[in-house]
Design a protein around this motif. Structure first.
Motif, PDB file in Angstrom:
ATOM      1  N   ARG A 279       0.954  -1.089  -0.024  1.00 14.70           N
ATOM      2  CA  ARG A 279      -0.174   0.054   0.022  1.00 14.70           C
ATOM      3  C   ARG A 279       0.849   1.227   0.151  1.00 14.70           C
ATOM      4  NH1 ARG A 279      -2.951  -1.551   3.828  1.00 14.70           N
ATOM      5  NH2 ARG A 279      -1.981  -0.802   5.618  1.00 14.70           N
ATOM      6  N   ARG A 280       1.797   1.413   0.782  1.00 16.32           N
ATOM      7  CA  ARG A 280       2.833   2.474   0.835  1.00 16.32           C
ATOM      8  C   ARG A 280       3.606   2.791  -0.170  1.00 16.32           C
ATOM      9  NH1 ARG A 280       3.703   6.808   1.605  1.00 16.32           N
ATOM     10  NH2 ARG A 280       5.748   7.730   2.253  1.00 16.32           N
ATOM     11  N   ALA A 281       4.087   1.629  -1.336  1.00 24.13           N
ATOM     12  CA  ALA A 281       4.819   1.503  -2.274  1.00 24.13           C
ATOM     13  C   ALA A 281       3.696   2.467  -3.389  1.00 24.13           C
ATOM     14  CB  ALA A 281       4.821   0.420  -3.032  1.00 24.13           C
ATOM     15  N   ARG A 282       2.193   1.909  -3.327  1.00 19.87           N
ATOM     16  CA  ARG A 282       1.453   2.737  -4.209  1.00 19.87           C
ATOM     17  C   ARG A 282       1.129   4.049  -3.893  1.00 19.87           C
ATOM     18  NH1 ARG A 282      -3.266   3.949  -3.556  1.00 19.87           N
ATOM     19  NH2 ARG A 282      -3.701   2.762  -1.544  1.00 19.87           N
ATOM     20  N   GLN A 283       1.166   4.675  -2.678  1.00 20.24           N
ATOM     21  CA  GLN A 283       1.157   5.705  -2.262  1.00 20.24           C
ATOM     22  C   GLN A 283       2.263   6.642  -2.475  1.00 20.24           C
ATOM     23  OE1 GLN A 283       0.408   5.092   1.926  1.00 20.24           O
ATOM     24  NE2 GLN A 283      -1.971   5.084   1.788  1.00 20.24           N
ATOM     25  N   LEU A 284       3.265   6.068  -2.683  1.00 19.18           N
ATOM     26  CA  LEU A 284       4.500   6.747  -2.528  1.00 19.18           C
ATOM     27  C   LEU A 284       4.684   7.091  -4.465  1.00 19.18           C
ATOM     28  CD1 LEU A 284       7.075   8.115  -1.361  1.00 19.18           C
ATOM     29  CD2 LEU A 284       8.165   5.879  -1.636  1.00 19.18           C
ATOM     30  N   ALA A 285       4.357   6.024  -5.172  1.00 18.65           N
ATOM     31  CA  ALA A 285       4.344   6.176  -6.477  1.00 18.65           C
ATOM     32  C   ALA A 285       3.411   7.262  -6.922  1.00 18.65           C
ATOM     33  CB  ALA A 285       3.787   4.803  -6.984  1.00 18.65           C
ATOM     34  N   VAL A 286       1.999   7.400  -6.638  1.00 19.06           N
ATOM     35  CA  VAL A 286       1.217   8.394  -6.842  1.00 19.06           C
ATOM     36  C   VAL A 286       1.582   9.925  -6.297  1.00 19.06           C
ATOM     37  CG1 VAL A 286      -1.326   9.469  -6.245  1.00 19.06           C
ATOM     38  CG2 VAL A 286      -0.988   6.945  -6.538  1.00 19.06           C
ATOM     39  N   GLY A 287       2.212   9.828  -5.317  1.00 18.88           N
ATOM     40  CA  GLY A 287       2.973  11.306  -4.824  1.00 18.88           C
ATOM     41  C   GLY A 287       4.133  11.677  -5.673  1.00 18.88           C
ATOM     42  N   HIS A 288       4.832  10.673  -6.270  1.00 15.19           N
ATOM     43  CA  HIS A 288       5.989  10.786  -7.276  1.00 15.19           C
ATOM     44  C   HIS A 288       5.500  11.435  -8.604  1.00 15.19           C
ATOM     45  CE1 HIS A 288      10.246  11.049  -7.284  1.00 15.19           C
ATOM     46  NE2 HIS A 288      10.354  10.558  -8.516  1.00 15.19           N
TER      47      HIS A 288
END
Length: 154
Positions: free
Chosen positions: A27-36
């Protein structure tokens, strides 16, 4: 989680991060990707950001579910090539397994799983996997980025 930007170039900086091999890490990987993606000028609701989010979510979930090796995290690398207009998603895990099939396996219509790689196949221009040395594999997908007037510029 460890993040480190790549060396300065004319391209927007890549995202490189490690996550615990758990549902929370995925979940954190997806959130970080969206932020990037937002930093690159693609808001969370944009088609490009949504496609990247879905691909990252699927590949990270697969890394957690099928590629988990106790004591090893999974990695995410996200790069954007302005020249080709492609966002490259790479998810690496520690499981030494055979390479993924060239086409996603079909799943039973009533089945509860087995459709993730079909989504990746539909959203990506191309995708595949490569062995990672000394341990594991990397599953990658190239996603076409829609032109954006807000997209990262020099």
């Amino acid at each position: 989680m460890l993040t480190e930007p790549t060396a300065p170039t004319d391209e927007p900086p890549s995202l490189i991060a490690q996550f615990a091999s758990s549902p929370r890490g995925a979940r954190r990987a997806r959130q970080l990707a969206v932020g990037h993606m937002e930093e690159w000028g693609y808001p969370p609701a944009s088609d490009t950001s949504c496609a990247v989010a879905l691909v990252v979510a699927e590949l990270a979930a697969n890394a957690v579910r099928h590629g988990r090796v106790p004591g090893h995290d999974f990695g995410l690398r996200l790069t954007f090539d302005r020249a080709t207009g492609l966002v490259q998603v790479e998810v690496s895990d520690a499981a030494s397994a055979k390479r993924l099939p060239a086409t996603p396996p079909s799943s039973a219509p009533e089945g509860e799983s087995g459709r993730g790689l079909l989504l990746v196949d539909a959203l990506a221009v191309r995708w595949g996997s490569t062995p990672r040395h000394p341990l594991g594999k990397t599953v990658w997908a190239a996603i076409a980025a829609a032109p954006s007037t807000e997209a990262w510029q020099r």
